[in-house]
Design a protein around this motif. Sequence first.
Motif, short mmCIF file in Angstrom:
data_model
loop_
_atom_site.label_atom_id
_atom_site.label_comp_id
_atom_site.label_asym_id
_atom_site.label_seq_id
_atom_site.Cartn_x
_atom_site.Cartn_y
_atom_site.Cartn_z
N PRO A 64 -13.69 -11.46 2.15
CA PRO A 64 -12.89 -12.60 1.67
C PRO A 64 -13.45 -13.95 2.06
CG PRO A 64 -11.46 -10.87 2.53
CD PRO A 64 -12.86 -10.44 2.82
N PHE B 176 1.93 -10.74 -3.28
CA PHE B 176 0.77 -10.85 -2.40
C PHE B 176 -0.49 -11.20 -3.20
CE2 PHE B 176 3.35 -8.87 0.83
CZ PHE B 176 2.80 -9.34 2.01
N ALA B 177 -0.57 -10.75 -4.44
CA ALA B 177 -1.71 -11.12 -5.27
C ALA B 177 -1.71 -12.63 -5.55
CB ALA B 177 -1.69 -10.34 -6.58
N SER C 27 -7.53 -8.43 -9.50
CA SER C 27 -7.60 -7.00 -9.20
C SER C 27 -6.43 -6.24 -9.82
CB SER C 27 -7.63 -6.79 -7.68
OG SER C 27 -6.44 -7.25 -7.07
N ARG D 82 -0.38 -14.85 -3.63
CA ARG D 82 -0.70 -15.47 -2.35
C ARG D 82 -2.21 -15.51 -2.12
NH1 ARG D 82 2.07 -15.49 2.82
NH2 ARG D 82 0.61 -15.43 4.56
N THR D 83 -2.89 -14.39 -2.40
CA THR D 83 -4.34 -14.33 -2.20
C THR D 83 -5.07 -15.26 -3.16
OG1 THR D 83 -4.15 -12.02 -1.48
CG2 THR D 83 -6.32 -12.79 -2.17
N SER E 9 0.81 -1.23 0.00
CA SER E 9 0.00 0.00 0.00
C SER E 9 0.84 1.27 0.00
CB SER E 9 -0.93 0.01 1.21
OG SER E 9 -1.80 -1.12 1.20
N SER F 72 -5.36 -9.21 -5.50
CA SER F 72 -5.28 -10.52 -6.14
C SER F 72 -4.85 -10.32 -7.58
CB SER F 72 -6.63 -11.25 -6.06
OG SER F 72 -7.56 -10.61 -6.90
N SER G 198 -12.58 -10.61 -9.49
CA SER G 198 -11.80 -9.46 -9.04
C SER G 198 -11.58 -8.45 -10.16
CB SER G 198 -10.44 -9.94 -8.50
OG SER G 198 -10.61 -10.79 -7.38
N VAL H 89 -11.92 -9.62 -4.71
CA VAL H 89 -11.06 -9.09 -3.65
C VAL H 89 -11.04 -7.58 -3.72
CG1 VAL H 89 -8.70 -9.07 -2.76
CG2 VAL H 89 -9.67 -11.19 -3.66
N ASN I 183 -6.62 -5.34 0.12
CA ASN I 183 -6.15 -6.63 -0.35
C ASN I 183 -5.99 -6.60 -1.86
OD1 ASN I 183 -6.22 -7.79 2.26
ND2 ASN I 183 -8.43 -8.14 2.05
N ARG J 260 3.33 -6.27 -4.90
CA ARG J 260 1.91 -6.49 -5.07
C ARG J 260 1.63 -7.80 -5.83
NH1 ARG J 260 -1.49 -2.45 -4.09
NH2 ARG J 260 -2.92 -2.96 -5.79
#
Length: 300
Positions: free
Chosen positions: A161, A96-97, A253, A99-100, A59, A250, A238, A244, A248, A93
Motif C-alpha cells: 500500500p 472499507f473499500a 478490487s 475508506r481505502t 473477511s 478498494s 486494483s 490493493v 485489503n 466491504r
Amino acid sequence: MSIDIRVPEPIVGETEDKLVLAPPRRGRPPAARIISLSILFLMILLALAAPAITPHDISEQSLLSRLQPPVFAGGTYDHPLGTDHLGRDVFSRLLFATRTTLFIAFAGVFIGVVAGTLGGLISGTLGGWADQFLSAVVDAQAAVPTTLVALTAVALAGTHPLVLVLIIGFSDYYRYARIVRGQVVALQGRSFIEAARCSGASPWRIAMRHVLPNTFSPVVVLASLSFAEIVVLESSLSFLGVGVQPPNVSLGSLLGEARNYLISTPWLAIFPCVVIVMITVAAATIGDWLRASLDPRSRT
C-alpha cells in the motif's frame, strides 16, 4: 439663504441611459455545488466511521449465505446490500473499500502537490541547466500515459500500500511542477520581486516568501481536479489486480471480483461503480467551482 443639496441614491437596475452604481449581488451557490460538497463530505464521514458502523468483518465468509440479493431485492436486513461469491457482507466491504480509495487519493494528491511544487520552485528559481534538465524530465513523463507509468512502477516495486501511494502520487507531480514553474518565471520581473531582490533577499527566500503564496490558487484548483483522476487510476490498477491486494479492499478490487458475476448478480458491480461515479463527479464539480472562484479571468 441655505441651499439644500441632496445626493441622489444609487440606482439599482438596468436602464438604457443610466449607469448602474450599486454592485450586483452574488446569488446563492448552485445546487450542484452544494450537492457535490455534501456527497464528498458524506463519503469522507462514512469512510472515517467505517470500523464503527460496519455490521460484519470484511473477511468473514459464509458459503451458505453466498450471493444473497440486497434488501430492496428480497434480501435480509442482516446484509442490507447482499453478499458476494464467498458470503462476505457487501455493505461492510463497500465502506472499507471507500475508506481505502479515499485515503490513497488524498495521500496521492498530497505527495503530488508537495513534489510538484518543490520541483517547480527549484526549476524556476535556479534556471539554466537545472531548469532544462527538470523540464525535460517533466516533459518525458507527461508524454507517457499515467496508467502505463503506474503499471510499470507497480510491476517493478511491488503492490505494498505504501508503494502504491507513492507511485500514484509521483505519477501526477509533473502537472504541479509545470504550473509552479510557470508562475515562478512569470513573477520574476514583478515590482515586489525586484524590491525584495534589491533589499538583499536570497533567491530561496524570495521563492518561499513571495513566489510560493502566489501559486496557491492554481495548485488548489489542480489538486481538486486531479483528485477524481487519482480515484479512477487507483480503481483501474486494483481492477487489473496490481493495486490493493487482499485482505485489503478498494473500490477497484470490488469491481475486479464482481466481473465474473455481472449476469447473475449485477449489484456486486453496480454498488462500487455508483460510489466511484459519485466521488469523481463531486470532486470534478468542486474543482470547476474553485477554478471559477479563484481565477480572476473567469469572474463576471
